[in-house]
Design an enzyme around this catalytic site. Sequence first.
Site, mmCIF file in Angstrom:
data_model
loop_
_atom_site.group_PDB
_atom_site.id
_atom_site.type_symbol
_atom_site.label_atom_id
_atom_site.label_comp_id
_atom_site.label_asym_id
_atom_site.label_seq_id
_atom_site.Cartn_x
_atom_site.Cartn_y
_atom_site.Cartn_z
ATOM 1 N N HIS A 128 -18.282 -52.504 -12.753
ATOM 2 C CA HIS A 128 -18.056 -51.187 -12.733
ATOM 3 C C HIS A 128 -19.237 -50.324 -11.855
ATOM 4 O O HIS A 128 -20.297 -50.623 -12.013
ATOM 5 C CB HIS A 128 -17.888 -50.553 -13.777
ATOM 6 C CG HIS A 128 -17.440 -49.193 -13.936
ATOM 7 N ND1 HIS A 128 -18.038 -48.226 -13.531
ATOM 8 C CD2 HIS A 128 -16.062 -48.545 -14.151
ATOM 9 C CE1 HIS A 128 -17.074 -47.118 -13.512
ATOM 10 N NE2 HIS A 128 -16.072 -47.521 -13.795
ATOM 11 N N GLU A 130 -20.548 -47.355 -11.795
ATOM 12 C CA GLU A 130 -21.478 -46.768 -12.695
ATOM 13 C C GLU A 130 -22.494 -47.660 -13.339
ATOM 14 O O GLU A 130 -23.780 -47.550 -13.154
ATOM 15 C CB GLU A 130 -20.746 -45.828 -13.838
ATOM 16 C CG GLU A 130 -21.976 -45.257 -14.579
ATOM 17 C CD GLU A 130 -21.083 -44.635 -15.718
ATOM 18 O OE1 GLU A 130 -20.311 -44.090 -16.025
ATOM 19 O OE2 GLU A 130 -22.020 -44.671 -16.849
ATOM 20 N N ASN A 224 -11.807 -44.959 -18.688
ATOM 21 C CA ASN A 224 -11.511 -43.938 -19.638
ATOM 22 C C ASN A 224 -9.954 -43.939 -19.981
ATOM 23 O O ASN A 224 -9.419 -43.642 -20.982
ATOM 24 C CB ASN A 224 -12.072 -42.509 -19.448
ATOM 25 C CG ASN A 224 -11.433 -41.878 -18.586
ATOM 26 O OD1 ASN A 224 -10.405 -41.161 -18.630
ATOM 27 N ND2 ASN A 224 -11.813 -41.694 -17.175
#
Length: 282
Positions: A128, A130, A224
């Site tokens: 990912h 991030e 999310n």
Amino acid sequence: MSYNLNVSIDKSSGFCFGVVYAIDMAEDILDHEEYLYCLGDIVHNDEEVERLKTKGLRIIDHTKLQDLHNEKVLIRAHGEAPSTYELALKNNLTLIDASCPVVLKLQNRIKNSHDDDEQILIFGKHGHAEVIGLQGQTNGNAIVFQDLAELDGAELPQKFTLYSQTTKSVDKFYQIKDELINRGYEVKANDTICRQVSNRYEELADFVKDFDKIIFVSGKKSSNGKVLHDVCKKHNENTYFVSNIDELEKEWFQANDKVGICGATSTPMWLMENVKHTLETY
Ligand code: SF4
């Protein structure tokens, strides 16, 4: 047959401030310029990405960035590793940095608030953006894991510091912390989960209880989105996940159903409104 559905959109669903900030920045530039490069999808939502592409947003990956010179490039909310900033200097790229302030703060904590010999663990999704940016703050020394089982064979020091990707589940983070302590480790745990996501657990749990059916709208790549969909499903088992209006199925509904629409922090409000209008034509 007309279904006469009673449809409402959850007012607290939709973009978080980090995503709003990045998209506003891109649109401001595209109002005056023909195109703008963006490193990775600006948001994990294909429909929103397509909308921005028609305005001139050009999505590129890190390989393409290597060959790009003398251009403007937007850094999205997930943030980037230091190596991206070094490459930008080398290639004379102007970075439009829309890294979310929450992510930047976490990057700084990881970079500055530990001794050089302190082992960092990051609970986050492999690959990912991030997480790559966070790991980059430690020169790649942090151990990333997305499941506790991955640590079973790992050689860990007796004492370490635990961080989390901002969009992970709070419950899971504390379960992991407790389990590691039970295994005899000394764990300094930093709950670095973004409240823009975690505060929505309760709001969503409340929202979904009032409806016969729930349509949860999210891109399939959104972390999310997965967490928040699970929250909806837990509190209303008649929850359906869709990414766009083509995935709606008329058979899910019965006449006079009360239908709630909600979504992730990467779901645009216009897409939830499209879902509402589609349901109202049934
Ligand atoms: S979820 Fe939180 S950390 Fe991530 S972009 Fe949105 S505001 Fe920033």
